[in-house]
Design an enzyme around this catalytic site. Structure first.
Site, PDB file in Angstrom:
ATOM      1  N   GLU A  38       1.111  -1.172  -0.575  1.00 39.85           N
ATOM      2  CA  GLU A  38      -0.174  -0.306  -0.069  1.00 39.85           C
ATOM      3  C   GLU A  38       0.894   1.130  -0.430  1.00 39.85           C
ATOM      4  O   GLU A  38       2.127   1.227   0.863  1.00 39.85           O
ATOM      5  CB  GLU A  38      -0.281  -0.104   1.303  1.00 39.85           C
ATOM      6  CG  GLU A  38      -0.466   0.555   2.942  1.00 39.85           C
ATOM      7  CD  GLU A  38      -1.099   0.772   3.367  1.00 39.85           C
ATOM      8  OE1 GLU A  38      -1.595   1.925   3.751  1.00 39.85           O
ATOM      9  OE2 GLU A  38      -1.035   0.378   4.504  1.00 39.85           O
ATOM     10  N   LYS A 172      -2.528  -1.308  15.031  1.00 40.53           N
ATOM     11  CA  LYS A 172      -2.117  -0.056  16.304  1.00 40.53           C
ATOM     12  C   LYS A 172      -2.911  -0.110  18.052  1.00 40.53           C
ATOM     13  O   LYS A 172      -4.210  -0.246  17.861  1.00 40.53           O
ATOM     14  CB  LYS A 172      -2.114   0.589  15.982  1.00 40.53           C
ATOM     15  CG  LYS A 172      -0.502   1.009  15.385  1.00 40.53           C
ATOM     16  CD  LYS A 172      -0.506   2.320  14.273  1.00 40.53           C
ATOM     17  CE  LYS A 172      -2.356   2.488  13.399  1.00 40.53           C
ATOM     18  NZ  LYS A 172      -2.440   1.749  12.969  1.00 40.53           N
TER      19      LYS A 172
HETATM   20  N1  PSU Z   1      -1.603   1.417  10.311  1.00 40.57           N
HETATM   21  C1  PSU Z   1      -0.106   1.701  10.373  1.00 40.57           C
HETATM   22  N2  PSU Z   1       0.577   2.816   9.063  1.00 40.57           N
HETATM   23  C2  PSU Z   1      -0.470   3.483   8.484  1.00 40.57           C
HETATM   24  C3  PSU Z   1      -2.164   3.066   8.414  1.00 40.57           C
HETATM   25  C4  PSU Z   1      -2.694   1.910   9.136  1.00 40.57           C
HETATM   26  O1  PSU Z   1       0.136   1.564  11.232  1.00 40.57           O
HETATM   27  O2  PSU Z   1      -0.436   4.033   7.803  1.00 40.57           O
HETATM   28  C5  PSU Z   1      -2.800   3.044   7.639  1.00 40.57           C
HETATM   29  C6  PSU Z   1      -3.350   2.158   6.646  1.00 40.57           C
HETATM   30  O3  PSU Z   1      -3.305   2.855   4.940  1.00 40.57           O
HETATM   31  C7  PSU Z   1      -5.083   2.002   6.697  1.00 40.57           C
HETATM   32  C8  PSU Z   1      -5.254   3.618   7.128  1.00 40.57           C
HETATM   33  O4  PSU Z   1      -5.599   1.602   5.646  1.00 40.57           O
HETATM   34  O5  PSU Z   1      -4.165   3.484   7.956  1.00 40.57           O
HETATM   35  C9  PSU Z   1      -6.086   3.186   7.547  1.00 40.57           C
HETATM   36  O6  PSU Z   1      -6.512   4.774   8.172  1.00 40.57           O
HETATM   37  P1  PSU Z   1      -8.416   5.358   8.909  1.00 40.57           P
HETATM   38  O7  PSU Z   1      -7.642   4.690   9.972  1.00 40.57           O
HETATM   39  O8  PSU Z   1      -8.145   6.500   7.955  1.00 40.57           O
HETATM   40  O9  PSU Z   1      -9.065   3.575   7.964  1.00 40.57           O
END
Ligand code: PSU
Ligand code: MN
Length: 324
Positions: A38, A172
């Site tokens: 990604e 996380k």
């Molecule tokens: N977890 C990480 N680093 C990141 C992300 C998740 O440790 O950069 C990114 C991923 O691309 C995930 C997104 O899909 O954050 C999730 O964002 P949100 O919580 O806004 O859906």
């Protein structure tokens, strides 16, 4: 800065069509192992210049393990599977790279904007072109305040309808981990720990939540992917949870301290929506004196390697089956 040849949508590309690099399309054509990566973690998850280095390194790790890397992003509105060097650089250093989830892809296509793809958007595009393995750091999940904010990452709902196996290190600890696992269950997303019965806690080896399933090796993961198809479950996502070892994890004391600080600040600064995840990642880095960044990079490297090994095992299994 060098911007790719199609930094504005190419006139010949049909709106909404997905661009695949020649190398990847050739690999898919002969059922060779391919791993999607990604770009949101490059644009919004890691600071410069570590982000570009790590993006290149993850691709290299996939190659060394015998698979073709397919980093996914949106260039001038065109969803692109297999970013070229200049495009990867654009994701890492571009000023206005939007964070695109699956629901944003069509809007970005119409507007011809650049964007980094989240787990949801990357999984969708990977599955669309026939890539079965995808490596990332952590999944998005249910936020701690979700009871009031309703903030649940679209990653979860997308995985429920996307045939891709995501290798990640859980979610996380800034999220509500047990609630995230409940949501994955409700949505029918299969989850298995790789050589563990504990759901990993991203920076930490163990989130504290147990798992029902564990896989012993790459071959078992590959067999599971094939079984989805035989069982008519080919529309469903699969989470392969790959923990760091205890030696590799973030010091738990440092972790808990950073977590408290991050969550406290989130509330008083009123950060919302898709800014929450990048904000907390950055706060963690400051709070741990850069240690969380090193751990984050380790996670991505490990997951790229495991996803590639599973992709190799899957290709071997399919070759065996077609020989029968
Ligand atoms: N977890 C990480 N680093 C990141 C992300 C998740 O440790 O950069 C990114 C991923 O691309 C995930 C997104 O899909 O954050 C999730 O964002 P949100 O919580 O806004 O859906
Ligand atoms: Mn969110």
């Amino acid at each position: 800065m060098a911007v790719s040849k199609h930094a504005t949508a190419r006139p010949e590309s049909t709106i909404g069509s997905v661009e695949i690099s020649a190398e990847i399309s050739e690999a898919l054509g002969r059922s060779a192992p391919v791993v999607a990566l990604e770009s949101t973690l490059i644009s919004h998850g890691l600071p410069q210049p570590d982000n570009l280095h790590l993006a290149r390194e993850a691709e290299e790790i996939v190659r060394r393990a015998g698979a073709v890397p397919a980093t996914v992003g949106v260039i001038g509105g065109v969803p692109t599977v297999g970013l070229e060097a200049a495009e990867l650089e654009l994701m890492a250093t571009g000023e206005e790279i939007a964070k695109l989830s699956a629901r944003d892809l069509a809007l970005a296509a119409a507007k011809r904007s650049h964007g980094a793809t989240t787990v949801a958007a990357t999984a969708h595009l990977a599955a669309r072109v026939g890539i079965r393995l995808f490596a990332t750091g952590g999944l998005g999940g249910v936020h701690r305040e979700a009871r009031e904010s309703w903030d649940v990452s679209a990653d979860l709902a997308t995985l429920a309808r996307t045939p891709v196996a995501v290798v990640c290190s859980g979610v996380k600890s800034i999220l509500d981990v047990p609630a995230t696992l409940e949501q994955l269950e409700t949505l029918g997303v299969s989850v298995a720990g790789f050589r563990t019965r504990r759901f990993p806690g991203f920076y930490l080896a163990d989130s504290g939540s147990p798992l029902d399933w564990t896989m012993e090796n790459e071959e078992e993961a590959a067999r599971t992917i094939v079984a989805f198809e035989g069982l008519g479950l080919e529309g469903c996502g699969f989470v392969v949870a790959n923990p760091l070892s205890e030696e590799e994890q973030l010091d738990p004391v440092l972790h808990d301290q950073a977590l408290r600080a991050g969550i406290g600040e989130l509330k008083c600064r009123d950060v919302r929506g898709k800014d929450v995840t990048p904000f907390l990642l950055e706060r963690f880095r400051e709070e741990t004196g850069g240690e969380s960044l090193e751990v984050n990079k380790r996670i991505i490297r490990n997951n790229a390697r495991l996803a590639a090994r599973i992709a190799v095992a899957l290709a071997a299994l399919r070759a065996e089956e077609s020989d029968r």
